[in-house]
Design a protein around this motif. Structure first.
Motif, PDB file in Angstrom:
ATOM      1  N   ASP A 100       0.819  -1.210   0.000  1.00  0.00           N
ATOM      2  CA  ASP A 100       0.000   0.000   0.000  1.00  0.00           C
ATOM      3  C   ASP A 100       0.858   1.268   0.000  1.00  0.00           C
ATOM      4  OD1 ASP A 100      -2.312  -1.487  -0.036  1.00  0.00           O
ATOM      5  OD2 ASP A 100      -2.615  -1.409   2.140  1.00  0.00           O
ATOM      6  N   ALA A 101       1.958   1.240   0.735  1.00  0.00           N
ATOM      7  CA  ALA A 101       2.810   2.421   0.808  1.00  0.00           C
ATOM      8  C   ALA A 101       3.415   2.760  -0.551  1.00  0.00           C
ATOM      9  CB  ALA A 101       3.924   2.203   1.836  1.00  0.00           C
ATOM     10  N   VAL A 102       3.771   1.735  -1.299  1.00  0.00           N
ATOM     11  CA  VAL A 102       4.343   1.953  -2.626  1.00  0.00           C
ATOM     12  C   VAL A 102       3.261   2.443  -3.581  1.00  0.00           C
ATOM     13  CG1 VAL A 102       5.453   0.838  -4.593  1.00  0.00           C
ATOM     14  CG2 VAL A 102       6.181   0.281  -2.266  1.00  0.00           C
ATOM     15  N   LYS A 103       2.081   1.875  -3.495  1.00  0.00           N
ATOM     16  CA  LYS A 103       0.976   2.310  -4.351  1.00  0.00           C
ATOM     17  C   LYS A 103       0.654   3.785  -4.107  1.00  0.00           C
ATOM     18  CE  LYS A 103      -1.258  -2.227  -4.725  1.00  0.00           C
ATOM     19  NZ  LYS A 103      -2.470  -3.026  -4.385  1.00  0.00           N
ATOM     20  N   ALA A 104       0.681   4.193  -2.840  1.00  0.00           N
ATOM     21  CA  ALA A 104       0.400   5.591  -2.514  1.00  0.00           C
ATOM     22  C   ALA A 104       1.481   6.509  -3.076  1.00  0.00           C
ATOM     23  CB  ALA A 104       0.302   5.759  -0.998  1.00  0.00           C
ATOM     24  N   GLU A 105       2.753   6.065  -3.005  1.00  0.00           N
ATOM     25  CA  GLU A 105       3.851   6.872  -3.543  1.00  0.00           C
ATOM     26  C   GLU A 105       3.736   6.995  -5.058  1.00  0.00           C
ATOM     27  OE1 GLU A 105       7.133   9.283  -3.160  1.00  0.00           O
ATOM     28  OE2 GLU A 105       6.043   8.300  -1.519  1.00  0.00           O
ATOM     29  N   ILE A 106       3.294   5.932  -5.710  1.00  0.00           N
ATOM     30  CA  ILE A 106       3.117   5.973  -7.169  1.00  0.00           C
ATOM     31  C   ILE A 106       2.022   6.975  -7.546  1.00  0.00           C
ATOM     32  CG2 ILE A 106       2.333   4.639  -9.166  1.00  0.00           C
ATOM     33  CD1 ILE A 106       3.704   2.190  -7.899  1.00  0.00           C
ATOM     34  N   ALA A 107       0.913   6.935  -6.830  1.00  0.00           N
ATOM     35  CA  ALA A 107      -0.185   7.865  -7.111  1.00  0.00           C
ATOM     36  C   ALA A 107       0.265   9.318  -6.921  1.00  0.00           C
ATOM     37  CB  ALA A 107      -1.378   7.557  -6.207  1.00  0.00           C
ATOM     38  N   ALA A 108       1.030   9.570  -5.866  1.00  0.00           N
ATOM     39  CA  ALA A 108       1.519  10.923  -5.621  1.00  0.00           C
ATOM     40  C   ALA A 108       2.498  11.355  -6.715  1.00  0.00           C
ATOM     41  CB  ALA A 108       2.192  10.987  -4.254  1.00  0.00           C
ATOM     42  N   ALA A 109       3.296  10.423  -7.174  1.00  0.00           N
ATOM     43  CA  ALA A 109       4.267  10.729  -8.225  1.00  0.00           C
ATOM     44  C   ALA A 109       3.566  11.102  -9.527  1.00  0.00           C
ATOM     45  CB  ALA A 109       5.188   9.536  -8.445  1.00  0.00           C
ATOM     46  N   GLN A 110       2.516  10.373  -9.860  1.00  0.00           N
ATOM     47  CA  GLN A 110       1.779  10.680 -11.085  1.00  0.00           C
ATOM     48  C   GLN A 110       1.145  12.059 -11.020  1.00  0.00           C
ATOM     49  OE1 GLN A 110      -0.690   7.131 -11.058  1.00  0.00           O
ATOM     50  NE2 GLN A 110       0.530   6.196 -12.692  1.00  0.00           N
ATOM     51  N   ASP A 111       0.631  12.418  -9.846  1.00  0.00           N
ATOM     52  CA  ASP A 111       0.038  13.747  -9.674  1.00  0.00           C
ATOM     53  C   ASP A 111       1.101  14.839  -9.845  1.00  0.00           C
ATOM     54  OD1 ASP A 111      -2.459  12.696  -9.241  1.00  0.00           O
ATOM     55  OD2 ASP A 111      -2.305  12.747  -7.049  1.00  0.00           O
ATOM     56  N   ARG A 112       2.281  14.593  -9.303  1.00  0.00           N
ATOM     57  CA  ARG A 112       3.332  15.611  -9.366  1.00  0.00           C
ATOM     58  C   ARG A 112       3.837  15.821 -10.789  1.00  0.00           C
ATOM     59  NH1 ARG A 112       8.446  16.572  -5.266  1.00  0.00           N
ATOM     60  NH2 ARG A 112       9.157  18.507  -6.280  1.00  0.00           N
ATOM     61  N   LEU A 113       3.924  14.755 -11.577  1.00  0.00           N
ATOM     62  CA  LEU A 113       4.393  14.888 -12.959  1.00  0.00           C
ATOM     63  C   LEU A 113       3.375  15.596 -13.842  1.00  0.00           C
ATOM     64  CD1 LEU A 113       6.066  11.403 -13.572  1.00  0.00           C
ATOM     65  CD2 LEU A 113       7.213  13.608 -13.313  1.00  0.00           C
ATOM     66  N   GLY A 114       2.103  15.487 -13.493  1.00  0.00           N
ATOM     67  CA  GLY A 114       1.068  16.153 -14.263  1.00  0.00           C
ATOM     68  C   GLY A 114       0.699  15.413 -15.534  1.00  0.00           C
ATOM     69  N   PRO A 115      -0.270  15.947 -16.285  1.00  0.00           N
ATOM     70  CA  PRO A 115      -0.788  15.247 -17.459  1.00  0.00           C
ATOM     71  C   PRO A 115       0.225  15.114 -18.590  1.00  0.00           C
ATOM     72  CG  PRO A 115      -1.708  17.466 -17.317  1.00  0.00           C
ATOM     73  CD  PRO A 115      -0.969  17.224 -16.041  1.00  0.00           C
ATOM     74  N   ASP A 116       1.218  15.998 -18.641  1.00  0.00           N
ATOM     75  CA  ASP A 116       2.206  15.937 -19.720  1.00  0.00           C
ATOM     76  C   ASP A 116       3.412  15.074 -19.369  1.00  0.00           C
ATOM     77  OD1 ASP A 116       0.702  17.613 -21.353  1.00  0.00           O
ATOM     78  OD2 ASP A 116       1.588  19.417 -20.456  1.00  0.00           O
ATOM     79  N   GLY A 117       3.472  14.580 -18.135  1.00  0.00           N
ATOM     80  CA  GLY A 117       4.581  13.731 -17.718  1.00  0.00           C
ATOM     81  C   GLY A 117       4.286  12.268 -17.968  1.00  0.00           C
ATOM     82  N   GLN A 118       5.281  11.452 -17.762  1.00  0.00           N
ATOM     83  CA  GLN A 118       5.106  10.010 -17.965  1.00  0.00           C
ATOM     84  C   GLN A 118       5.843   9.261 -16.872  1.00  0.00           C
ATOM     85  OE1 GLN A 118       6.681   8.479 -21.647  1.00  0.00           O
ATOM     86  NE2 GLN A 118       5.517   6.585 -21.536  1.00  0.00           N
ATOM     87  N   LEU A 119       5.184   8.248 -16.329  1.00  0.00           N
ATOM     88  CA  LEU A 119       5.761   7.423 -15.277  1.00  0.00           C
ATOM     89  C   LEU A 119       5.576   5.960 -15.645  1.00  0.00           C
ATOM     90  CD1 LEU A 119       6.998   7.225 -12.393  1.00  0.00           C
ATOM     91  CD2 LEU A 119       4.644   7.164 -11.522  1.00  0.00           C
ATOM     92  N   LEU A 120       6.648   5.196 -15.553  1.00  0.00           N
ATOM     93  CA  LEU A 120       6.589   3.771 -15.860  1.00  0.00           C
ATOM     94  C   LEU A 120       7.358   3.014 -14.785  1.00  0.00           C
ATOM     95  CD1 LEU A 120       5.800   1.476 -17.837  1.00  0.00           C
ATOM     96  CD2 LEU A 120       8.015   1.829 -18.947  1.00  0.00           C
ATOM     97  N   ILE A 121       6.695   2.063 -14.153  1.00  0.00           N
ATOM     98  CA  ILE A 121       7.315   1.223 -13.125  1.00  0.00           C
ATOM     99  C   ILE A 121       7.019  -0.219 -13.484  1.00  0.00           C
ATOM    100  CG2 ILE A 121       7.428   0.694 -10.667  1.00  0.00           C
ATOM    101  CD1 ILE A 121       6.225   3.502 -10.206  1.00  0.00           C
TER     102      ILE A 121
END
Length: 447
Positions: free
Chosen positions: A390-411
């Motif tokens: 759960d802690a990792v999932k929460a960090e991923i969600a926060a990371a996606q918000d910080r990058l914004g719609p024009d950013g990209q995150l892949l794990i």
């Protein structure tokens, strides 16, 4: 064993530990050999390898498996992966095998399979072969006597591949006057790559051409190109080339020693092939490619498509869409007009030809776009499942918000190593750096 044996690029792991043991290699040879026995004729399999010490263990085990089910094994010795693909198709073999762990360190090894058409096997075929490995042939089902296969070495394999590679350039085209630093990673291309460039007239400054079984990819090659970059500057070379251990991918350095990754190489080829009318279909890359490449390609009015990580998936999309150019940021460049898989040497020659034809330095030809801030990091696993925490999932969600719609995150879990790979890119360099650092810490704590 289905679903557990094959990763994103064949079978791979620590040599002499499962699945990279002689026992498993023997069974894999038997299962793959049975799968490709079709018709009443002498069936053949080609087996190549890179320069790892463990190749001496895996090669005879695979050979025994193939011979035991009636296939004749033709041994190529140390040869690039794309050479095995090419020779499999050229020699009308039923199957091609490359023993290599690509860019991994020497203590790992791997097995890649090619069908009679020279293409890597599909997920479905690999799954069927893996499932068949658990089948035990009864005495009456096993070939005996004259039905057993034979093994022999192909003495002129290197010469055949060298001529094939040279023929991808226009007849009479030469590289006279071009000084090139060539790093072969102490791997499979340590003989063929310098020979190709020398015969085409280039002045070659070789690095990584003294394999001893233990030094493949050791502070050299496409994943560690620093020495190559330094040598380009020190020797006043026009460019540098660094291949990986099995020579199916590359990175370049321009005359200033600046690194040129697969995305920039794709962009350079795209621009000139498009202008020459040589480009077919969309340009195909993976989810790891920089957003700058996508914007560059679309800015030319061209279609750009992404696939999952792995050159095999790039190639599948290329075949579906009729594309003749695709690849990965890591340096797998697929030019389907010439090859059925990524070929670092052919890609290098094509870029060198672009430089020679443009009569411009490599820095002008190979840097086509400004890359967006992008960071990739790997976190080694210790047996846990961090992406389910759960802690990792929460960090991923926060990371996606910080990058914004024009950013990209892949794990994603790596298909070739016991690591979780993190990739983030976006307009804000500080945000990208913070996102990757936070994710790496969270995953490491849960790993």
């Amino acid at each position: 064993m289905a679903g557990k044996l094959f990763g994103t690029d064949g079978v791979r792991g620590l040599a002499n530990a499962e699945p990279m043991t002689p026992h498993t290699a023997l069974r894999l040879g038997m299962a793959a050999g049975r799968h490709f026995r079709r018709g009443d004729y002498r069936h053949r399999v080609l087996i190549g390898k890179d320069t790892r010490l463990s190749g001496y263990m895996i090669e005879p085990a695979l050979t025994a498996g193939f011979v035991s089910v009636g296939l004749d094994a033709i041994l190529l010795g140390p040869m690039p992966t794309p050479a095995v693909a090419m020779l499999t198709r050229s020699m009308r073999a039923d199957l091609g095998v490359m023993i290599s762990a690509s860019h991994n360190p020497f203590h790992d090894n791997g097995i890649k399979l090619f069908g009679p058409d020279g293409y890597k096997l599909s997920d479905a075929v690999e799954a069927q072969i893996a499932a068949d490995m658990d089948e035990v042939l009864q005495v009456g089902e096993r070939p005996t006597g004259a039905e057993l296969g034979r093994a022999q070495r192909l003495e002129d394999a290197r010469g055949r591949y060298i001529e094939f590679v040279k023929q991808t350039l226009p007849r009479g085209f030469r590289l006279d006057g071009l000084r090139v630093v060539l790093d072969c990673a102490n791997g499979a291309a340590y003989r063929v790559a310098p020979t190709v460039l020398f015969e085409l007239g280039a002045e070659v400054i070789p690095l990584g051409v003294e394999p001893n079984g233990l030094n493949i990819n050791d502070n050299c090659g496409s994943t560690r190109p620093e020495r190559m970059q330094e040598e380009v500057v020190a020797s006043g070379a026009d460019l540098g080339i660094a291949l990986d251990g099995d020579a199916d991918r590359l990175v370049l350095a321009d005359e200033k020693g600046r690194l040129v990754d697969g995305d920039q190489l794709i962009a350079a080829i795209t621009r000139i092939w498009h202008a020459q009318g040589r480009l077919a279909g969309p340009v195909v890359a993976t989810v790891m490619s920089n957003l700058g490449l996508e914007r560059f390609v679309r800015g030319l009015g061209l279609d750009f498509q992404r696939t999952s990580v792995g050159d095999r998936y790039v190639l599948e999309r290329m075949r579906e869409s009729g594309a003749n150019l695709g690849g990965e940021q890591s340096g797998h460049i697929i030019l389907s007009d010439y090859a059925t898989t990524g070929d670092g040497l052919i890609a290098a020659l094509q870029v060198m030809a672009l430089i020679a034809e443009a009569d411009q330095p490599a820095s002008a030809v190979c840097h086509q776009f400004d890359a967006l801030p992008q960071i990739t990091r790997s976190v080694r696993l210790n047996g846990g499942k961090p992406l389910e925490q759960d802690a990792v999932k929460a960090e991923i969600a926060a990371a996606q918000d910080r990058l914004g719609p024009d950013g990209q995150l892949l794990i994603r879990p790596s298909g070739t190593e016991p690591v979780i790979r993190i990739m983030a890119q976006g307009e804000d360099a500080q945000a990208v750096e913070a996102v990757v650092a936070g994710l790496a810490d969270a995953i490491a704590a849960a790993a």
